[in-house]
Design an enzyme around this catalytic site. Structure first.
Site, PDB file in Angstrom:
ATOM      1  N   TYR A 105       5.275  27.266  38.180  1.00  0.00           N
ATOM      2  CA  TYR A 105       6.115  26.094  37.928  1.00  0.00           C
ATOM      3  C   TYR A 105       7.579  26.481  38.228  1.00  0.00           C
ATOM      4  O   TYR A 105       8.019  27.587  37.863  1.00  0.00           O
ATOM      5  CB  TYR A 105       5.936  25.668  36.462  1.00  0.00           C
ATOM      6  CG  TYR A 105       7.010  24.741  35.972  1.00  0.00           C
ATOM      7  CD1 TYR A 105       7.232  23.511  36.579  1.00  0.00           C
ATOM      8  CD2 TYR A 105       7.832  25.100  34.906  1.00  0.00           C
ATOM      9  CE1 TYR A 105       8.237  22.670  36.139  1.00  0.00           C
ATOM     10  CE2 TYR A 105       8.834  24.256  34.447  1.00  0.00           C
ATOM     11  CZ  TYR A 105       9.036  23.049  35.080  1.00  0.00           C
ATOM     12  OH  TYR A 105      10.032  22.222  34.652  1.00  0.00           O
ATOM     13  N   ASP A 177      -0.377  30.665  31.594  1.00  0.00           N
ATOM     14  CA  ASP A 177       0.089  29.296  31.375  1.00  0.00           C
ATOM     15  C   ASP A 177      -1.113  28.395  31.638  1.00  0.00           C
ATOM     16  O   ASP A 177      -1.588  28.289  32.774  1.00  0.00           O
ATOM     17  CB  ASP A 177       1.245  28.986  32.339  1.00  0.00           C
ATOM     18  CG  ASP A 177       1.813  27.581  32.154  1.00  0.00           C
ATOM     19  OD1 ASP A 177       1.082  26.701  31.667  1.00  0.00           O
ATOM     20  OD2 ASP A 177       2.989  27.363  32.516  1.00  0.00           O
TER      21      ASP A 177
HETATM   22  C1  LIG Z   1       2.791  24.481  34.465  1.00  0.00           C
HETATM   23  C2  LIG Z   1       4.005  24.213  33.651  1.00  0.00           C
HETATM   24  N1  LIG Z   1       4.388  25.122  32.745  1.00  0.00           N
HETATM   25  C3  LIG Z   1       5.504  24.950  31.984  1.00  0.00           C
HETATM   26  C4  LIG Z   1       6.288  23.825  32.124  1.00  0.00           C
HETATM   27  C5  LIG Z   1       7.527  23.675  31.278  1.00  0.00           C
HETATM   28  O1  LIG Z   1       7.287  22.753  30.260  1.00  0.00           O
HETATM   29  P1  LIG Z   1       8.438  21.878  29.542  1.00  0.00           P
HETATM   30  O2  LIG Z   1       8.978  20.945  30.572  1.00  0.00           O
HETATM   31  O3  LIG Z   1       7.698  21.208  28.421  1.00  0.00           O
HETATM   32  O4  LIG Z   1       9.472  22.829  29.057  1.00  0.00           O
HETATM   33  C6  LIG Z   1       5.915  22.843  33.045  1.00  0.00           C
HETATM   34  C7  LIG Z   1       6.734  21.625  33.207  1.00  0.00           C
HETATM   35  O5  LIG Z   1       6.540  20.825  34.104  1.00  0.00           O
HETATM   36  C8  LIG Z   1       4.748  23.043  33.832  1.00  0.00           C
HETATM   37  O6  LIG Z   1       4.352  22.144  34.753  1.00  0.00           O
END
Ligand SMILES: Cc1ncc(COP(=O)(O)O)c(C=O)c1O
Length: 390
Positions: A105, A177
């Site tokens: 991400y 993740d």
């Molecule tokens: C795969 C992934 N991990 C982490 C995040 C980060 O999350 P947040 O926007 O809730 O901080 C995102 C956000 O789009 C994501 O797509």
């Protein structure tokens, strides 16, 4: 009845619930106080303060996620990024090194490339990550390995059992993740991972109306994560905890629809004359299909595709959609579409984006819970309009 034996649908509905013992309400109350009395003058034995993440309203969603991921302990945080940060900082210190898969991400990529060097933590990004190439990047000072599978936005699939095995052999903490898969479709801890992080903003909450995150793992590791969470104050407020717990009650139901509709849409797009490529791990010709079929119970609600036309027409097609909304984020009940180069990966340097295969016409689709036939009809009319009006 042992909670450990319950099925995921039951855990979604009931795990972690803190029933209202004062008036018999069947939902977890929102405890708004930021100060709690000592046990000997009318409070409870646990010292309670919201930033310490020990308010029952916070425990409820944390325990539900932990139950769904098969973890001993969990905590919720103010965002997915907050969850990632405290998980990483719980296991890394100045002088350490960490191995990441390269296709992450965009926000995670930004965090590791900007924040980790400021803290004296080294990292290596590994392209097309498989266990062997991740292991080749391990150094004497490596402490952790971090993956995201399926990845955002090209759905690279990492073999979780193989990476967990490498981490065990090399004495590393393994972190996954699991945002895109959700705990309904995939459980990295069951495959040997140490910590799992989520952007709860996405499928866990599922209604596109709050920002939150979660970390789960063994009690010993979570004690370290909790210490970082308390120090950095990444608390999730109780109103959002309530929304998150409520959203997760329907997670299994929603994921079943997301999985089925995304598969139907991937088939529809694959057979469409205007679509040149479809990225979805459920498609038999996807490079990660075999591993995904082994480690996932469903292939998820996310897919990407490229149209066989100019960037101008691709833009026109997305702008012509009537039901599907062009917006950032994913995992909600409403279908969302976006160009990753402008949204999730806007912060990634363009040459790194191109190296990873994220073209300027790549379109990412988050399948909502609408009827799949309505979604296909919307895409069809939008494609037709773009080709006609160009
Ligand atoms: C795969 C992934 N991990 C982490 C995040 C980060 O999350 P947040 O926007 O809730 O901080 C995102 C956000 O789009 C994501 O797509």
């Amino acid at each position: 009845m042992g909670r450990a034996m319950l099925h995921p649908d039951t855990l979604c509905a009931r795990a972690g619930e803190k029933l209202d013992r004062i008036v018999g309400g069947v939902t977890t109350p929102i405890h708004t106080a930021s100060a709690y009395m000592r046990a000997d003058v009318g409070g409870t034995a646990a010292y309670r303060y919201p930033r310490y993440n020990n308010i029952p309203t916070q425990d409820a969603p944390a325990e539900k996620i932990a139950a769904l991921e098969g973890a001993q302990a969990g905590l919720v945080a103010a965002s997915g990024m907050a969850a990632e940060a405290v998980a990483l900082l719980a296991v890394l210190a100045a002088g350490d090194h960490v191995v990441f898969q390269a296709d992450l991400y965009g926000g995670t990529h930004h965090f590791l490339s900007v924040e980790l060097p400021r803290l004296g933590i080294e990292y290596t990004l590994v392209a097309n990550a498989d266990a062997a190439s991740l292991e080749a990047a391990v150094q004497a000072n490596t402490r952790a390995v971090y993956v995201e599978t399926p990845s955002n936005p090209l759905f690279h699939v990492v073999d979780l059992a193989a990476v967990a095995d490498l981490a065990r052999r090399r004495g590393l903490v393994s972190i996954a993740d699991n945002t895109f898969a959700s705990p309904i479709n995939q459980n990295p801890l069951a495959l040997g991972f140490d910590l799992v992080v989520h952007s709860g903003t996405k499928y866990l909450n599922g209604h596109s109306d709050l920002n939150c995150g979660a970390v789960v793992g063994s009690r010993a590791l979570m004690d370290k994560v909790r210490e970082r969470a308390v120090d950095y104050g990444v608390t999730l407020n109780v109103y959002d905890c309530f929304l998150l717990e409520r959203g997760m009650k329907t997670l299994a139901l929603r994921m079943a629809r997301h999985n089925a509709s995304a598969m139907a849409l991937a088939d529809f797009l694959s057979g469409h004359r205007l679509v040149s490529r479809v990225f979805y791990p459920g498609l038999p010709d996807h490079p990660g299909h075999a591993v995904a079929a082994r480690q996932m119970r469903g292939f998820g609600g996310m897919l990407s595709f490229e149209l066989d036309c100019s960037p101008k027409r691709a833009r026109k097609a997305v702008a012509s959609l009537e039901l599907i909304l062009e917006a950032v984020s994913l995992g909600g009940v409403e279908s969302l579409i976006c160009f990753p180069c402008e949204t999730s990966h806007a912060k990634m340097p363009p040459d790194e984006r191109r190296r990873q295969g994220i073209s300027d016409t790549l379109i990412r689709f988050s399948t909502g819970i609408e009827d799949a036939a309505d979604l296909m009809a919307d895409l069809e009319q939008a494609f037709a309009r773009a080709m006609r009006d160009g």
